[in-house]
Motif scaffolding. Structure first.
Motif, PDB file in Angstrom:
ATOM      1  N   LEU A  96       0.832  -1.200   0.000  1.00 56.63           N
ATOM      2  CA  LEU A  96       0.000   0.000   0.000  1.00 56.63           C
ATOM      3  C   LEU A  96       0.868   1.251   0.000  1.00 56.63           C
ATOM      4  O   LEU A  96       2.035   1.217   0.393  1.00 56.63           O
ATOM      5  N   GLN A  97       0.282   2.373  -0.422  1.00 60.21           N
ATOM      6  CA  GLN A  97       0.989   3.649  -0.365  1.00 60.21           C
ATOM      7  C   GLN A  97       1.176   4.041   1.103  1.00 60.21           C
ATOM      8  O   GLN A  97       0.419   3.620   1.977  1.00 60.21           O
ATOM      9  N   GLU A  98       2.176   4.882   1.354  1.00 59.80           N
ATOM     10  CA  GLU A  98       2.491   5.253   2.743  1.00 59.80           C
ATOM     11  C   GLU A  98       1.332   5.980   3.410  1.00 59.80           C
ATOM     12  O   GLU A  98       1.053   5.756   4.587  1.00 59.80           O
ATOM     13  N   THR A  99       0.658   6.861   2.695  1.00 57.69           N
ATOM     14  CA  THR A  99      -0.466   7.582   3.310  1.00 57.69           C
ATOM     15  C   THR A  99      -1.594   6.614   3.661  1.00 57.69           C
ATOM     16  O   THR A  99      -2.222   6.751   4.708  1.00 57.69           O
ATOM     17  N   THR A 100      -1.841   5.638   2.801  1.00 55.37           N
ATOM     18  CA  THR A 100      -2.868   4.639   3.087  1.00 55.37           C
ATOM     19  C   THR A 100      -2.475   3.807   4.307  1.00 55.37           C
ATOM     20  O   THR A 100      -3.307   3.513   5.170  1.00 55.37           O
ATOM     21  N   LYS A 101      -1.195   3.440   4.391  1.00 56.53           N
ATOM     22  CA  LYS A 101      -0.717   2.678   5.552  1.00 56.53           C
ATOM     23  C   LYS A 101      -0.923   3.467   6.840  1.00 56.53           C
ATOM     24  O   LYS A 101      -1.340   2.909   7.860  1.00 56.53           O
ATOM     25  N   LEU A 102      -0.623   4.769   6.804  1.00 56.90           N
ATOM     26  CA  LEU A 102      -0.782   5.599   7.996  1.00 56.90           C
ATOM     27  C   LEU A 102      -2.238   5.663   8.431  1.00 56.90           C
ATOM     28  O   LEU A 102      -2.553   5.563   9.626  1.00 56.90           O
ATOM     29  N   TRP A 103      -3.140   5.843   7.471  1.00 55.49           N
ATOM     30  CA  TRP A 103      -4.562   5.917   7.800  1.00 55.49           C
ATOM     31  C   TRP A 103      -5.083   4.595   8.347  1.00 55.49           C
ATOM     32  O   TRP A 103      -5.827   4.562   9.331  1.00 55.49           O
ATOM     33  N   VAL A 104      -4.713   3.499   7.706  1.00 56.07           N
ATOM     34  CA  VAL A 104      -5.177   2.187   8.160  1.00 56.07           C
ATOM     35  C   VAL A 104      -4.599   1.873   9.540  1.00 56.07           C
ATOM     36  O   VAL A 104      -5.291   1.357  10.420  1.00 56.07           O
TER      37      VAL A 104
END
Length: 127
Positions: A96-104
């Motif tokens: 996953l993209q880093e921003t998606t990882k942070l949100w999840v």
């Protein structure tokens, strides 16, 4: 501690009490901002540990948390670190993209911690 003892021992107006607590709360924030500015002038060393060192430190931390849980006769010292760190570790294996990882990761921590608090609250009300 000194500020809290002073406030508890003396009859102060709300304004003086607020001023003392405001200064007390402003100190760590000021020191943190100062640290950010100092970091621009004094570059700190970066140390990278080997896989063995990381595994050793993680194992010691896990054993310590298990020891605390056995000593306190609760699961909280095991469950909360799992809720806080396991989602990030598992997301590290995804593409996953880093921003998606942070949100999840953030969402998993909030839901996990909220669920744990809710379950603990329900158990405490049954007793």
């Amino acid at each position: 501690m000194i500020a809290f003892k002073y406030i508890a021992a003396n009859q102060l107006s709300k304004l003086k009490e607020f001023a003392i607590l405001y200064i007390l709360g402003l100190m760590p924030i000021s020191l943190f901002i100062g640290l950010i500015f100092l970091d621009r002038y004094y570059h700190t060393l970066t140390i990278q540990f080997s896989t063995f060192s990381t595994t050793l430190v993680a194992s010691l931390a896990i054993l310590t948390l298990i020891g605390i849980s056995v000593w306190s006769k609760t699961w909280v010292a095991i469950i909360l670190p799992i809720i806080m760190y396991l989602p990030g570790v598992l997301l590290g294996f995804t593409t996953l993209q880093e921003t998606t990882k942070l949100w999840v990761d953030w969402l998993a921590i909030v839901i996990g911690a909220g669920g744990y608090v809710w379950i603990s609250f329900k158990k405490a009300n049954k007793a």
